[in-house]
Scaffold this active site. Structure first.
Site, PDB file in Angstrom:
ATOM      1  CG  HIS A  67      -1.599  -0.862   1.366  1.00  0.00           C
ATOM      2  ND1 HIS A  67      -1.824  -1.669   2.901  1.00  0.00           N
ATOM      3  CD2 HIS A  67      -3.235  -1.386   1.135  1.00  0.00           C
ATOM      4  CE1 HIS A  67      -2.905  -2.630   2.152  1.00  0.00           C
ATOM      5  NE2 HIS A  67      -3.764  -2.710   1.462  1.00  0.00           N
TER       6      HIS A  67
ATOM      7  CD  GLN B 288     -13.235  -6.194  -2.424  1.00  0.00           C
ATOM      8  OE1 GLN B 288     -14.106  -4.997  -2.844  1.00  0.00           O
ATOM      9  NE2 GLN B 288     -12.312  -6.449  -2.477  1.00  0.00           N
TER      10      GLN B 288
ATOM     11  NE  ARG C 194      -8.058 -13.257   2.342  1.00  0.00           N
ATOM     12  CZ  ARG C 194      -8.583 -12.236   1.085  1.00  0.00           C
ATOM     13  NH1 ARG C 194      -8.173 -11.777   0.405  1.00  0.00           N
ATOM     14  NH2 ARG C 194     -10.284 -12.271   1.484  1.00  0.00           N
TER      15      ARG C 194
HETATM   16  P1  AMP Z   1      -6.050  -4.521  -0.805  1.00  0.00           P
HETATM   17  O1  AMP Z   1      -6.339  -3.750   0.642  1.00  0.00           O
HETATM   18  O2  AMP Z   1      -5.671  -5.770  -0.380  1.00  0.00           O
HETATM   19  O3  AMP Z   1      -7.387  -3.965  -1.368  1.00  0.00           O
HETATM   20  O4  AMP Z   1      -5.262  -3.624  -1.778  1.00  0.00           O
HETATM   21  C1  AMP Z   1      -5.122  -2.273  -2.021  1.00  0.00           C
HETATM   22  C2  AMP Z   1      -4.302  -1.713  -2.865  1.00  0.00           C
HETATM   23  O5  AMP Z   1      -2.925  -2.415  -2.850  1.00  0.00           O
HETATM   24  C3  AMP Z   1      -4.895  -2.435  -4.549  1.00  0.00           C
HETATM   25  O6  AMP Z   1      -4.291  -1.510  -5.407  1.00  0.00           O
HETATM   26  C4  AMP Z   1      -3.310  -3.919  -4.661  1.00  0.00           C
HETATM   27  O7  AMP Z   1      -3.721  -3.722  -5.282  1.00  0.00           O
HETATM   28  C5  AMP Z   1      -2.608  -3.021  -4.202  1.00  0.00           C
HETATM   29  N1  AMP Z   1      -1.681  -4.214  -3.253  1.00  0.00           N
HETATM   30  C6  AMP Z   1      -2.024  -5.019  -2.055  1.00  0.00           C
HETATM   31  N2  AMP Z   1      -1.208  -6.062  -1.948  1.00  0.00           N
HETATM   32  C7  AMP Z   1       0.384  -4.759  -2.705  1.00  0.00           C
HETATM   33  C8  AMP Z   1       1.856  -5.368  -2.698  1.00  0.00           C
HETATM   34  N3  AMP Z   1       2.134  -6.870  -2.697  1.00  0.00           N
HETATM   35  N4  AMP Z   1       2.625  -5.024  -4.105  1.00  0.00           N
HETATM   36  C9  AMP Z   1       1.591  -3.438  -4.111  1.00  0.00           C
HETATM   37  N5  AMP Z   1       0.537  -3.299  -4.215  1.00  0.00           N
HETATM   38  C10 AMP Z   1      -0.410  -4.215  -3.440  1.00  0.00           C
END
Ligand code: AMP
Length: 269
Positions: free
Chosen positions: A33, A57, A181
């Site tokens: 993030h 989702q 996760r």
């Molecule tokens: P999430 O909180 O998992 O819904 O992710 C929010 C945003 O962060 C989404 O655009 C994800 O693709 C991005 N994201 C999550 N994990 C990673 C990672 N390891 N590297 C880069 N971006 C990430």
């Protein structure tokens, strides 16, 4: 950093900004993030981060309930990063107005769309709502969720005249893709996830080096399942541009989703 919990307040705050970079998240802020936030700041955008664990989702209520949340820690971290606004909307606020329903086209029902029924319809629904609220010039999303990025480009980018900036997957030193996760994994599962990531990096490399490489990965899938005691939903090479199978030009990716100790992980290489 201003924390905003209502859409009305956000509208008032940002009505004069034309320079917004938006980073939507579900919280549990990690270096993945942070890389998106830094990309927005590098472009000198007024950066809005949202944290919203979107119920529509999740195709499984247990998964939704046990999704890791730590809002206090997130706030401390985002403040340190000098984020301009943190949007913490309620489910009621997000879903109170009428918005378009999304139905995936048949050819998009692949990879996670095939295994998590309704998941991307929920993602598109919430992103449509969030983007109509935030009206950003730039959106920052991670390649970690490559299919999500692909579908948001396909279904939403025209409507919102937004530049979608994709950011590389951030990994730990032992190659595990960072993910909120991962907090649900024990030490043994983390070790397995690291071995799996390293193996998949090798498989991709051998495909790049050999013209005779077999595209059918079912043997590898069975091997992974046996060796690590996991359930693999899919293991597929797909074209990077259109996510087509068996039609690989020079740019392609290896996609995987698997369940380890009842936790579902996705990655791509
Ligand atoms: P999430 O909180 O998992 O819904 O992710 C929010 C945003 O962060 C989404 O655009 C994800 O693709 C991005 N994201 C999550 N994990 C990673 C990672 N390891 N590297 C880069 N971006 C990430």
């Amino acid at each position: 950093m201003k924390i905003i919990t209502s859409i009305l307040d956000l509208n008032k705050e940002i009505k004069n900004y034309k320079n917004i970079g938006f980073v939507p998240t579900m919280g549990g802020i990690h270096a993945g993030h942070i890389s998106l936030i830094k990309a927005s700041q590098k472009k000198k955008r007024e950066t809005i981060v949202s944290i919203f664990v979107n119920p529509t989702q999740f195709n499984n209520t247990i998964d939704f309930r046990k999704y890791p949340r730590d809002i206090k820690k997130d706030i401390v971290c985002l403040k340190k990063l000098n984020v301009n606004y943190l949007l913490l909307p309620s489910t009621k606020d997000i879903y109170k107005f009428k918005a378009r329903k999304f139905v995936l086209r048949k050819k998009d029902k692949i990879l996670c769309a095939k295994f998590r029924k309704g998941h991307f319809e929920g993602v598109l629904n919430v992103m449509n709502r969030l983007m109509s609220i935030v009206k950003s010039k730039d959106l920052f999303m991670g390649e970690k969720d490559y299919q999500q990025l692909y579908l948001i480009r396909k279904y939403l980018s025209k409507k919102f005249d937004v530049r979608i900036n994709s950011c590389q997957t951030i990994r730990t030193a032992d190659k595990i893709a960072l993910s909120t996760r991962n907090k649900l994994l024990n030490k043994k599962s983390l070790e397995k996830a690291s071995h799996i990531a390293k193996l998949l990096i090798k498989i991709k490399k051998s495909k790049l080096q050999s013209s005779k490489f077999k595209l059918d990965l079912s043997d590898y899938k069975i091997e992974l399942e046996k060796k690590f005691n996991i359930k693999v939903d899919y293991l597929e090479f797909r074209d990077e541009k259109n996510l087509k199978l068996n039609n690989l030009k020079d740019k392609f990716r290896l996609f995987i989703a698997y369940n380890i100790n009842k936790i579902r992980l996705i990655d791509n290489f």
